[in-house]
Design a protein around this motif. Structure first.
Motif, short mmCIF file in Angstrom:
data_model
loop_
_atom_site.label_atom_id
_atom_site.label_comp_id
_atom_site.label_asym_id
_atom_site.label_seq_id
_atom_site.Cartn_x
_atom_site.Cartn_y
_atom_site.Cartn_z
N THR A 158 24.22 20.50 -37.19
CA THR A 158 25.28 21.23 -36.50
C THR A 158 26.05 22.14 -37.45
O THR A 158 26.63 23.14 -37.03
N HIS B 168 17.91 19.55 -35.15
CA HIS B 168 18.76 19.87 -34.00
C HIS B 168 19.88 20.81 -34.41
O HIS B 168 20.52 20.61 -35.44
N CYS C 173 23.36 22.98 -32.83
CA CYS C 173 24.31 23.20 -31.76
C CYS C 173 25.61 23.69 -32.39
O CYS C 173 25.76 23.65 -33.61
N THR D 279 33.99 22.74 -29.11
CA THR D 279 32.99 23.09 -30.10
C THR D 279 33.66 23.73 -31.32
O THR D 279 34.80 24.17 -31.25
N GLN E 75 20.35 23.89 -28.71
CA GLN E 75 21.36 23.93 -27.64
C GLN E 75 21.24 25.26 -26.92
O GLN E 75 21.23 26.31 -27.52
N GLY F 236 17.77 23.02 -24.80
CA GLY F 236 18.79 22.24 -24.11
C GLY F 236 18.93 22.68 -22.67
O GLY F 236 19.07 23.87 -22.38
N ASP G 281 24.40 20.28 -20.36
CA ASP G 281 25.54 20.55 -21.23
C ASP G 281 26.45 19.33 -21.27
O ASP G 281 27.18 19.05 -20.31
N ASP H 77 21.78 19.46 -24.66
CA ASP H 77 22.28 20.40 -25.67
C ASP H 77 22.68 19.70 -26.96
O ASP H 77 22.38 20.17 -28.05
N CYS H 78 23.40 18.61 -26.83
CA CYS H 78 23.95 17.89 -27.98
C CYS H 78 24.01 16.40 -27.65
O CYS H 78 23.68 16.00 -26.53
#
Length: 354
Positions: free
Chosen positions: A179, A219, A221, A229, A254, A281, A284, A317-318
Motif C-alpha cells: 500500500t 497488492h 491500493c 484512504t 484496487q 478489485g 469496495d 479492493d483492499c
C-alpha cells in the motif's frame, strides 16, 4: 478455464475478539485467553468463507495487530514515534522506529498460516508486509552504530525468510502488501522513493525461482482504514508501470473504488507484465453499500474488454480491517461483499463462456 478469485487479507474481528483485545491492552485479559479468542476468530472466519464457497481462503488477519506491524509487535528495540501516515479524513497512523540493530522479525507470518491450516483443507493465501513498508521504520537521522545499508541488508534477509517460510508451510500464494507504493508518490512526487521501494522489494523477490514467484503476488491500493484512504488522489498511471517491474506472478489491483476504471484498465493493459495475472478489485471495502452480483459481473466484463481473460482474476479492493481496532465495517457487511464477489465472478464466467 475459469476466473480465479481471492480475498485480500483482513476481515473485521468478531465482538468477542475485540473485547479481548481491549481487555488485554488494559491488563485485564491474559495472553493465553487472547490467543484463544484469536484462534476462535480464525476458525470462524475460515468456516464462513468455506460455506460461502471461496476457492481460496484467508485467516482474516484475526491475530495480527495490523497488516504492517505484525513482524515487530513486542520487539524491544523500538520507539513509538516513527513515521506518521495521514489519511484523507484527518486521522493518522504512526509507525514505530527502530532504535538499535540488528533488525530481526519478532513474528513471521508462517505462524498465522500454520494456525489457519489446522482449521481448513482449502488452499490458504497468506498476506505478508512488503519490506518497503518496513524500511520506513529506520529513522531519517539514522541509528548509532547501525548504518542504513546494514539495516536494509538485515531487512531483505528477514523479508525473504518471511515469504519462504509461508511457501514452505504450504501457502497457496503469498501476497506482499504494498500500500505504501501509491503513498510514496505523495511523499515524493519525483518518483524516486517509489523507485527505491521497487528496487528493495525486488532484492527480496530475486531470491526466489520462477516457479516460486508464480506463487507470490503484490497488492496495491491507496490504503483503507476507518473508511478513509491515504493516497487515492495520486494518479494510478504514475504507479502501475513501475509496480509491474516487481518480479511477482500475481498483482492485486484496487479498482472498484476508482472514479475512472476504464482509464486505469488502459494503463494496466499497456504495462501488462509478461505472464503475470492481474486480479482486479471488484468490491469496495470502505463503501458501506454491498455490491450486487450483477455490479460485480459488469466490472469484470469491463476489465475483460482490456485484459486477456486467461490473465484475469478478481479480488476485493483492499482488506476490510487492516488494523485490529478498525470497526468501521461490520463483519456481516464484509462477508456479504465477499459473497457478491463470488457470485459476480461466476456470472462473468458464464457471460464470457468460460
Amino acid at each position: 478455464m475459469s476466473i480465479p478469485t481471492e480475498p485480500i487479507g483482513s476481515l473485521p474481528r468478531p465482538a468477542t475478539l475485540l473485547t479481548a483485545l481491549t481487555g488485554h491492552a488494559a491488563g485485564r485479559v491474559e495472553d493465553d485467553e487472547l490467543a484463544m479468542r484469536q484462534e476462535e476468530a480464525v476458525a470462524d472466519t475460515l468456516d464462513r468463507l468455506e460455506r460461502l464457497g471461496c476457492p481460496v481462503v484467508v485467516d482474516g488477519e484475526q491475530a495480527k495487530p495490523s497488516f504492517a506491524t505484525y513482524p515487530v509487535a513486542g520487539l524491544g528495540s523500538l520507539a513509538p514515534d516513527g513515521a506518521v501516515i495521514p489519511f484523507a479524513d484527518g486521522h493518522t497512523r504512526q509507525l514505530p522506529r527502530i532504535t538499535e540493530g540488528p533488525f530481526r522479525y519478532a513474528t513471521h507470518a508462517d505462524t498465522y498460516l500454520r494456525t489457519a491450516r489446522r482449521h481448513t483443507d482449502l488452499p490458504v493465501k497468506q498476506a505478508v508486509i512488503a519490506p518497503s513498508a518496513l524500511s520506513l521504520l529506520y529513522p531519517a537521522e539514522g541509528v548509532d552504530g547501525y548504518p542504513r545499508k546494514v539495516f536494509l541488508d538485515d531487512l531483505v534477509a528477514e523479508a525473504e525468510a518471511d515469504i519462504r517460510g509461508c511457501l514452505d508451510a504450504g501457502a497457496h500464494v503469498v501476497q506482499l502488501d504494498f500500500t505504501e507504493g501509491r503513498l510514496s508518490l505523495k511523499l515524493d512526487p519525483s518518483g524516486g522513493l517509489l523507485d527505491d521501494f521497487v528496487a528493495l522489494n525486488n532484492r527480496v523477490l530475486e531470491w526466489f525461482t520462477a516457479a516460486e514467484r508464480a506463487r507470490i503476488g503484490v497488492h496495491t491500493c491507496p490504503g483503507g482504514d476507518q473508511d478513509s484512504t491515504h493516497s487515492a488522489d495520486v494518479d494510478y498511471a504514475l504507479l502501475l508501470p513501475k509496480l509491474f517491474r516487481l518480479q511477482a506472478g500475481n498483482f492485486y489491483v484496487q479498482l472498484a473504488s476508482e472514479p475512472d476504471r476504464e482509464r486505469v484498465l488502459r494503463v494496466i493493459a499497456d504495462a501488462l507484465p509478461a505472464e503475470a495475472r492481474i486480479f482486479v478489485g471488484v468490491t469496495d471495502p470502505i463503501d458501506p453499500v454491498v455490491e450486487t452480483p450483477e455490479q460485480v459481473r459488469d466490472r469484470i466484463l469491463e476489465a475483460a474488454r482490456h485484459l486477456p481473460a486467461e490473465r484475469l482474476g478478481t479480488c476485493d479492493d483492499c482488506g476490510f480491517a487492516p488494523f485490529a481496532d478498525d470497526v468501521s465495517t461490520s463483519r456481516e457487511t464484509a462477508f456479504a461483499k465477499i459473497a457478491a464477489r463470488l457470485e459476480g465472478t461466476r456470472l462473468a464466467e458464464e457471460a464470457l463462456g468460460l
